[in-house]
Enzyme design. Structure first.
Site, PDB file in Angstrom:
ATOM      1  N   LYS A 169      58.054  40.938  88.057  1.00 19.20           N
ATOM      2  CA  LYS A 169      59.170  41.476  88.847  1.00 19.20           C
ATOM      3  C   LYS A 169      59.853  42.533  87.984  1.00 19.20           C
ATOM      4  O   LYS A 169      60.678  42.239  87.134  1.00 19.20           O
ATOM      5  CB  LYS A 169      60.148  40.323  89.154  1.00 19.20           C
TER       6      LYS A 169
ATOM      7  N   GLU B 157      64.469  37.296  75.995  1.00 15.79           N
ATOM      8  CA  GLU B 157      64.848  38.378  75.077  1.00 15.79           C
ATOM      9  C   GLU B 157      66.091  39.023  75.678  1.00 15.79           C
ATOM     10  O   GLU B 157      65.995  39.714  76.692  1.00 15.79           O
ATOM     11  CB  GLU B 157      63.736  39.433  74.989  1.00 15.79           C
TER      12      GLU B 157
ATOM     13  N   THR C  82      72.147  37.057  82.801  1.00 14.12           N
ATOM     14  CA  THR C  82      71.000  36.752  83.660  1.00 14.12           C
ATOM     15  C   THR C  82      70.098  35.734  82.967  1.00 14.12           C
ATOM     16  O   THR C  82      69.581  34.816  83.601  1.00 14.12           O
ATOM     17  CB  THR C  82      70.198  38.039  83.974  1.00 14.12           C
TER      18      THR C  82
ATOM     19  N   GLY D 201      66.307  41.008  79.468  1.00 16.79           N
ATOM     20  CA  GLY D 201      67.402  41.584  80.243  1.00 16.79           C
ATOM     21  C   GLY D 201      68.727  41.141  79.676  1.00 16.79           C
ATOM     22  O   GLY D 201      68.819  40.777  78.497  1.00 16.79           O
TER      23      GLY D 201
ATOM     24  N   CYS E 228      68.014  47.377  73.440  1.00 18.17           N
ATOM     25  CA  CYS E 228      68.679  46.150  72.970  1.00 18.17           C
ATOM     26  C   CYS E 228      68.832  46.154  71.455  1.00 18.17           C
ATOM     27  O   CYS E 228      69.679  45.455  70.912  1.00 18.17           O
ATOM     28  CB  CYS E 228      67.925  44.921  73.451  1.00 18.17           C
TER      29      CYS E 228
ATOM     30  N   GLU F 171      78.145  43.761  74.356  1.00 19.44           N
ATOM     31  CA  GLU F 171      77.156  44.826  74.493  1.00 19.44           C
ATOM     32  C   GLU F 171      77.670  45.886  75.472  1.00 19.44           C
ATOM     33  O   GLU F 171      78.102  45.549  76.573  1.00 19.44           O
ATOM     34  CB  GLU F 171      75.858  44.207  75.016  1.00 19.44           C
TER      35      GLU F 171
HETATM   36  O1  TXE Z   1      70.325  43.445  83.792  1.00 17.98           O
HETATM   37  P1  TXE Z   1      69.656  42.185  84.416  1.00 17.98           P
HETATM   38  P2  TXE Z   1      71.306  44.483  84.473  1.00 17.98           P
HETATM   39  C1  TXE Z   1      72.220  44.271  79.493  1.00 17.98           C
HETATM   40  C2  TXE Z   1      73.105  45.476  79.429  1.00 17.98           C
HETATM   41  C3  TXE Z   1      73.437  45.699  80.856  1.00 17.98           C
HETATM   42  C4  TXE Z   1      73.517  44.288  81.375  1.00 17.98           C
HETATM   43  C5  TXE Z   1      73.283  44.163  82.833  1.00 17.98           C
HETATM   44  O2  TXE Z   1      74.281  45.174  78.726  1.00 17.98           O
HETATM   45  O3  TXE Z   1      74.630  46.370  81.032  1.00 17.98           O
HETATM   46  O4  TXE Z   1      72.485  43.627  80.683  1.00 17.98           O
HETATM   47  O5  TXE Z   1      72.150  44.910  83.223  1.00 17.98           O
HETATM   48  C6  TXE Z   1      66.237  40.767  87.044  1.00 17.98           C
HETATM   49  N1  TXE Z   1      66.571  35.875  88.438  1.00 17.98           N
HETATM   50  N2  TXE Z   1      70.816  44.599  79.432  1.00 17.98           N
HETATM   51  O6  TXE Z   1      72.216  43.841  85.456  1.00 17.98           O
HETATM   52  O7  TXE Z   1      70.321  41.807  85.693  1.00 17.98           O
HETATM   53  C7  TXE Z   1      66.517  42.186  87.412  1.00 17.98           C
HETATM   54  O8  TXE Z   1      66.042  42.445  88.710  1.00 17.98           O
HETATM   55  C8  TXE Z   1      65.538  36.555  87.935  1.00 17.98           C
HETATM   56  C9  TXE Z   1      70.231  44.419  78.167  1.00 17.98           C
HETATM   57  O9  TXE Z   1      70.535  45.599  84.978  1.00 17.98           O
HETATM   58  O10 TXE Z   1      69.562  41.198  83.349  1.00 17.98           O
HETATM   59  C10 TXE Z   1      65.739  42.907  86.338  1.00 17.98           C
HETATM   60  O11 TXE Z   1      64.357  42.916  86.676  1.00 17.98           O
HETATM   61  N3  TXE Z   1      65.607  37.857  87.616  1.00 17.98           N
HETATM   62  C11 TXE Z   1      68.784  44.368  78.235  1.00 17.98           C
HETATM   63  C12 TXE Z   1      65.976  42.027  85.119  1.00 17.98           C
HETATM   64  O12 TXE Z   1      66.370  40.774  85.627  1.00 17.98           O
HETATM   65  C13 TXE Z   1      66.778  38.490  87.800  1.00 17.98           C
HETATM   66  C14 TXE Z   1      68.109  45.292  79.155  1.00 17.98           C
HETATM   67  C15 TXE Z   1      67.030  42.523  84.148  1.00 17.98           C
HETATM   68  O13 TXE Z   1      68.223  42.758  84.824  1.00 17.98           O
HETATM   69  C16 TXE Z   1      67.902  37.816  88.321  1.00 17.98           C
HETATM   70  C17 TXE Z   1      68.800  45.379  80.414  1.00 17.98           C
HETATM   71  C18 TXE Z   1      67.763  36.454  88.644  1.00 17.98           C
HETATM   72  N4  TXE Z   1      68.762  35.722  89.137  1.00 17.98           N
HETATM   73  C19 TXE Z   1      70.119  45.066  80.496  1.00 17.98           C
HETATM   74  N5  TXE Z   1      68.909  38.702  88.398  1.00 17.98           N
HETATM   75  C20 TXE Z   1      68.166  44.278  76.868  1.00 17.98           C
HETATM   76  N6  TXE Z   1      68.900  43.710  75.925  1.00 17.98           N
HETATM   77  O14 TXE Z   1      67.043  44.677  76.662  1.00 17.98           O
HETATM   78  C21 TXE Z   1      68.447  39.880  87.944  1.00 17.98           C
HETATM   79  N7  TXE Z   1      67.151  39.758  87.585  1.00 17.98           N
END
Ligand code: TXE
Length: 480
Positions: free
Chosen positions: A173, A248, A230, A226, A282, A384
């Protein structure tokens, strides 16, 4: 307008609802393609296909899987120009960066795990000749692989390559914010007749379909990269089901510069660590600790370099920074800058949205921003931000900087700059993070255990650690 499709059981298909969500080009702020708004039925269809394919895929030879993954790697190289353009258009990052980092790493991930599986071995424990224990490493089943938007194809392939090499099948996904390169990958799979059901890619809104995937009774492995929030939510669903999970998550990484550091190298690296990929990695060194003796001189040299960074059209090879990923994310980053100002932060450079005249006027650009005069324990220095924002924090000595560096809830990575090797080792040992660099940043060997401490994650991936994660050990004891 291009309609992205799901990839289920070897076929490119519409979502069962037939609905779509808009996909924006962050460089222009305009919708340029449509993403399937998938639902539970699509997840179920993908998991069913993956589960069925697992019966045969898990029994194939390592050599067979390796050859197929190598083929996929070659195809990514063949389509690299298309992928580079797509990654930049979807994410806002400069094409030059996608050309240098994202797309080469995607094919490298496949090559790396395609060869790693051929060298993967397991343990034998000899009970002084009375008995032998040997450990089998078996594929587990369907892996749910969920990846974010900052390094879309790079991080997606970092998960699916080891999962497939180890003999699992996958339902992936990708982030709904950056689905395009995953879609191109699925078209490549269809073109080379990748065995149906082995890799499935379902697009859609994470908060809507994520729980169906991570909570599905037929996805015994969940690998997620992510945000920490989440990750916590996913752990809450998958852990009570006793799934294998790898998380991660976020980071608020310290970059520590001692007075005895190689000055020029440390300045160059501080800029790279702060602003690469618009600060959306990250591992970015977003908290820059500078020893008192060199603070003013370092600040001056840093600002000189930051002021020369060019922000603009990601297609223009002269740009250092492109757009951040979405309007929502841009507003989040800008609100953190406003918050910093409110509590007395001194904006040394940047601090604003950058407007680019012409077609890109509505793009999501932010000036590279450097802030000082914030307490190390304020929210801006603890949470972050994930944007082009660097905070400067002076420090007196080792003890003080170690305390400040370790003060956040995160523990992903850290960098230390010093020419004193003993000090480098000492501070590295005291820093609570999964990865520590001395005199560099983001130098990655794919074999190392990669992951975070504290709220930066659970588990380690990379090299044989990934293959261990994606297999279940089974011990067999033979009495002699
Ligand atoms: O990330 P999400 P978001 C951090 C960064 C950012 C914050 C939010 O600070 O501002 O996270 O970003 C999927 N069950 N990082 O909201 O939601 C979603 O569709 C399963 C740091 O964009 O964590 C996507 O594919 N999956 C980070 C993935 O999770 C779910 C990189 C990541 O999105 C879900 C990105 C659920 N309930 C954001 N809800 C890093 N450290 O590398 C969402 N997703």
């Amino acid at each position: 307008m291009e309609k992205i499709k799901n990839y289920i059981n070897g076929k490119l298909v519409e979502s069962s609802s037939g609905n779509y969500i808009d996909n924006y080009n962050p460089a222009s702020g305009k919708v340029y393609s449509l993403v399937p708004d998938s639902n539970e039925d699509d997840i179920n269809a993908a998991v069913l296909a993956a589960n069925t394919a697992f019966q045969s895929w898990s029994k194939t030879s390592k050599k067979y899987r390796s050859d197929l993954l190598m083929r996929l790697a070659s195809k990514i190289e063949e389509y690299s120009e298309e992928l580079i353009i797509a990654e930049s258009r979807d994410n806002g990052k400069p094409e030059a960066l996608a050309r240098l980092v994202d797309i080469p790493r995607a094919s490298e991930n496949f090559r790396f795990f395609a060869t790693a599986i051929l060298h993967f071995s397991s343990e034998l424990h000899d009970m002084d000749g009375k008995a032998l224990n040997y450990t089998l490493r078996e594929p587990i089943g369907v892996a749910a692989c969920i990846s974010p938007w900052n390094l879309p194809l790079y991080l997606l392939t970092w998960k699916i390559a080891p999962a497939l090499a180890a003999g699992n099948t996958v339902v992936a996904k990708p982030s709904e914010v950056t689905p395009m390169t995953a879609y191109i990958l699925s078209k490549i799979c269809a073109e080379i007749d990748f065995p149906p059901g082995v890799l499935n890619i379902v697009h859609g809104i994470g908060s809507k379909i994520g729980d169906f995937l991570t909570g599905h009774e037929d996805t015994p492995i969940v690998s997620f990269t992510g945000g920490t929030q989440t990750g916590r939510h996913i752990a809450g669903i998958a852990s009570p089901m006793f799934k294998k999970i790898s998380l991660e998550l976020g980071g608020k990484n310290p970059n520590i510069v001692f007075a005895d550091a190689n000055f020029d190298k440390a300045v160059t690296m501080a800029v790279k660590a702060g602003f690469s990929n618009q600060g959306q990695i990250c591992l970015c060194g977003s908290r820059l600790f500078i020893q008192d003796e060199i603070y003013e001189k370092f600040k001056k040299a840093l600002l000189e370099k930051v002021s020369k960074l060019k922000v603009g059209d990601p297609q223009d090879d002269g740009m250092d920074l492109g757009a951040v990923v979405s309007e929502e994310h841009m507003n989040k980053v800008l609100s953190k800058i406003t918050q910093a100002k409110k509590i007395g932060g001194n904006i040394l450079t940047g601090g604003n949205r950058k407007l680019i005249e012409g077609d890109l006027l509505n793009g999501y650009y932010i000036e590279p921003t450097v802030i000082e005069n914030l307490p190390f324990d304020c929210e801006v220095n603890q949470e972050e931000i994930f944007g082009p924002v660097l905070t400067l924090i002076p420090f007196k000595d080792e003890e003080e900087v170690i305390n400040m560096a370790n003060s956040t809830k995160y523990g992903l990575s850290a960098s230390i700059f010093t020419e004193n090797i003993s000090k480098g080792h000492r501070v590295a040992a005291a820093i609570k993070s999964g990865v520590v660099w001395i005199n560099t940043w983001l130098l990655r060997d794919l074999r190392i255990p990669f992951g975070g401490m504290k709220q930066s994650g659970v588990g380690r991936e990379g090299g044989f650690k990934s293959l261990q994660f994606f297999t279940e050990p089974k011990n067999v004891c033979i009495k002699i």
